[in-house]
Design a protein around this motif. Structure first.
Motif, short mmCIF file in Angstrom:
data_model
loop_
_atom_site.label_atom_id
_atom_site.label_comp_id
_atom_site.label_asym_id
_atom_site.label_seq_id
_atom_site.Cartn_x
_atom_site.Cartn_y
_atom_site.Cartn_z
N ARG A 157 17.79 -3.71 -8.01
CA ARG A 157 17.21 -4.78 -8.84
C ARG A 157 18.32 -5.42 -9.65
NH1 ARG A 157 12.62 -4.49 -13.52
NH2 ARG A 157 13.74 -5.92 -14.85
N ILE A 158 18.39 -6.74 -9.59
CA ILE A 158 19.36 -7.49 -10.37
C ILE A 158 18.60 -8.47 -11.26
CG2 ILE A 158 21.27 -9.14 -10.26
CD1 ILE A 158 21.97 -7.93 -7.53
N ASP A 159 18.88 -8.45 -12.56
CA ASP A 159 18.25 -9.39 -13.47
C ASP A 159 18.87 -10.77 -13.27
OD1 ASP A 159 16.53 -7.51 -14.64
OD2 ASP A 159 18.05 -6.89 -16.07
N LEU A 160 18.03 -11.79 -13.27
CA LEU A 160 18.49 -13.17 -13.09
C LEU A 160 18.67 -13.85 -14.43
CD1 LEU A 160 16.00 -14.20 -10.25
CD2 LEU A 160 18.41 -13.56 -9.99
N ASP A 161 19.63 -14.75 -14.52
CA ASP A 161 19.75 -15.55 -15.74
C ASP A 161 18.73 -16.69 -15.69
OD1 ASP A 161 20.84 -17.67 -14.22
OD2 ASP A 161 22.90 -17.13 -14.73
N ARG A 162 18.57 -17.37 -16.79
CA ARG A 162 17.56 -18.41 -16.94
C ARG A 162 17.71 -19.51 -15.88
NH1 ARG A 162 14.49 -20.23 -21.54
NH2 ARG A 162 13.93 -22.41 -21.30
N ALA A 163 18.94 -19.98 -15.67
CA ALA A 163 19.17 -21.08 -14.74
C ALA A 163 18.80 -20.68 -13.31
CB ALA A 163 20.62 -21.54 -14.81
N GLU A 164 19.21 -19.49 -12.88
CA GLU A 164 18.91 -19.04 -11.53
C GLU A 164 17.41 -18.78 -11.36
OE1 GLU A 164 19.62 -17.85 -7.49
OE2 GLU A 164 20.48 -19.26 -8.92
N ALA A 165 16.77 -18.24 -12.39
CA ALA A 165 15.33 -18.01 -12.32
C ALA A 165 14.58 -19.33 -12.16
CB ALA A 165 14.86 -17.26 -13.56
N ARG A 212 15.82 -22.11 -10.93
CA ARG A 212 16.16 -22.65 -9.62
C ARG A 212 15.25 -22.04 -8.54
NH1 ARG A 212 18.33 -21.73 -5.02
NH2 ARG A 212 18.94 -19.58 -5.44
N LEU A 213 15.09 -20.71 -8.59
CA LEU A 213 14.23 -20.04 -7.62
C LEU A 213 12.77 -20.46 -7.79
CD1 LEU A 213 15.89 -16.53 -7.63
CD2 LEU A 213 15.84 -18.16 -5.73
N VAL A 270 4.95 -27.84 -9.77
CA VAL A 270 6.20 -28.57 -9.60
C VAL A 270 6.99 -28.39 -10.90
CG1 VAL A 270 5.32 -30.80 -10.43
CG2 VAL A 270 7.22 -30.75 -8.82
N LEU A 271 8.31 -28.33 -10.79
CA LEU A 271 9.14 -28.32 -11.99
C LEU A 271 9.42 -29.76 -12.37
CD1 LEU A 271 11.82 -25.50 -11.58
CD2 LEU A 271 9.75 -25.52 -12.96
N ASP A 272 9.29 -30.05 -13.65
CA ASP A 272 9.47 -31.41 -14.16
C ASP A 272 10.22 -31.33 -15.48
OD1 ASP A 272 9.13 -34.25 -14.27
OD2 ASP A 272 7.44 -33.96 -15.63
N GLY A 273 11.50 -31.64 -15.45
CA GLY A 273 12.29 -31.59 -16.67
C GLY A 273 12.39 -30.20 -17.25
N LEU A 296 12.21 -7.15 -0.02
CA LEU A 296 13.35 -7.81 -0.64
C LEU A 296 12.94 -9.21 -1.03
CD1 LEU A 296 16.14 -6.72 1.86
CD2 LEU A 296 15.51 -5.63 -0.31
N GLY A 297 13.55 -9.74 -2.07
CA GLY A 297 13.24 -11.09 -2.51
C GLY A 297 13.44 -11.23 -4.00
N TRP A 298 12.61 -12.02 -4.63
CA TRP A 298 12.74 -12.28 -6.07
C TRP A 298 11.37 -12.50 -6.70
CZ3 TRP A 298 10.64 -16.86 -7.58
CH2 TRP A 298 10.50 -17.84 -6.60
N SER A 299 11.35 -12.36 -8.02
CA SER A 299 10.16 -12.63 -8.81
C SER A 299 10.60 -13.21 -10.15
CB SER A 299 9.35 -11.35 -9.03
OG SER A 299 8.23 -11.61 -9.86
N VAL A 300 9.90 -14.24 -10.60
CA VAL A 300 10.20 -14.90 -11.87
C VAL A 300 8.92 -14.98 -12.69
CG1 VAL A 300 10.89 -17.08 -12.97
CG2 VAL A 300 12.12 -16.25 -10.96
N VAL A 301 9.02 -14.65 -13.98
CA VAL A 301 7.90 -14.77 -14.91
C VAL A 301 8.34 -15.65 -16.07
CG1 VAL A 301 6.30 -13.57 -16.46
CG2 VAL A 301 6.98 -12.50 -14.30
#
Length: 152
Positions: free
Chosen positions: A11-19, A21-22, A47-50, A90-95
């Motif tokens: 498990r690797i913690d993601l930084d804000r920007a990478e989270a 982006r994903l 959708v991400l908006d700004g 394998l993969g990622w998860s963002v909250v």
């Protein structure tokens, strides 16, 4: 028998920007909010908006009735999205945790409607909710063989 082998995943913690982006690389997630004093989760597309997460909803939905207009504080929600392979795990998860506000400006609402087609074709999906991320956490699950070598 208890196994003491190394786990198959790291498990690797993601930084804000990478989270973020994903999160922007997928169109589907789950919004978690309070309904009748209990947590409720709903699958939605986004959708991400700004840097904000925007979802479409309809009048009378539990979330629409709780999200305040944009000039108020809004309601605290969590938003989760992931891409985890069902076979390899394998993969990622963002909250994301933040305040959800009902979009009320007609020009912004028209722009959002053009950006995001709701995946559930319910009548009256004319409303939008904007979630401003205050807290973003994310993890990447990789195989040990992909991980950097351990030290010491």
């Amino acid at each position: 028998m208890i196994r003491h082998d190394r786990p198959a995943h790291r498990r690797i913690d993601l930084d804000r920007a990478e989270a973020l982006r994903l999160l922007g690389s997928v169109s589907m997630g789950r919004i978690v909010f309070t309904r009748q004093a209990l947590p409720t989760a709903r699958p939605v597309n986004h959708v991400l908006d700004g840097g904000d997460i925007v979802i479409r909803t309809h009048e009378g939905s539990a979330l629409t009735s709780q999200a305040q207009p944009a000039d108020d504080n809004g309601v605290v929600v969590a938003y989760e999205a992931d891409a985890i392979d069902p076979d390899t795990h394998l993969g990622w998860s963002v909250v994301v945790t933040g305040y959800a506000r009902l979009v009320t400006d007609p020009h912004e609402l028209a722009r959002i409607r053009a950006l995001l087609e709701p995946w559930a074709a319910e009548p009256g999906m004319d409303h939008a909710v904007r979630i401003h991320p205050d807290l973003i956490t994310g993890i990447l699950l990789i195989a040990w063989s992909e991980a950097a070598p351990e030290h010491g």
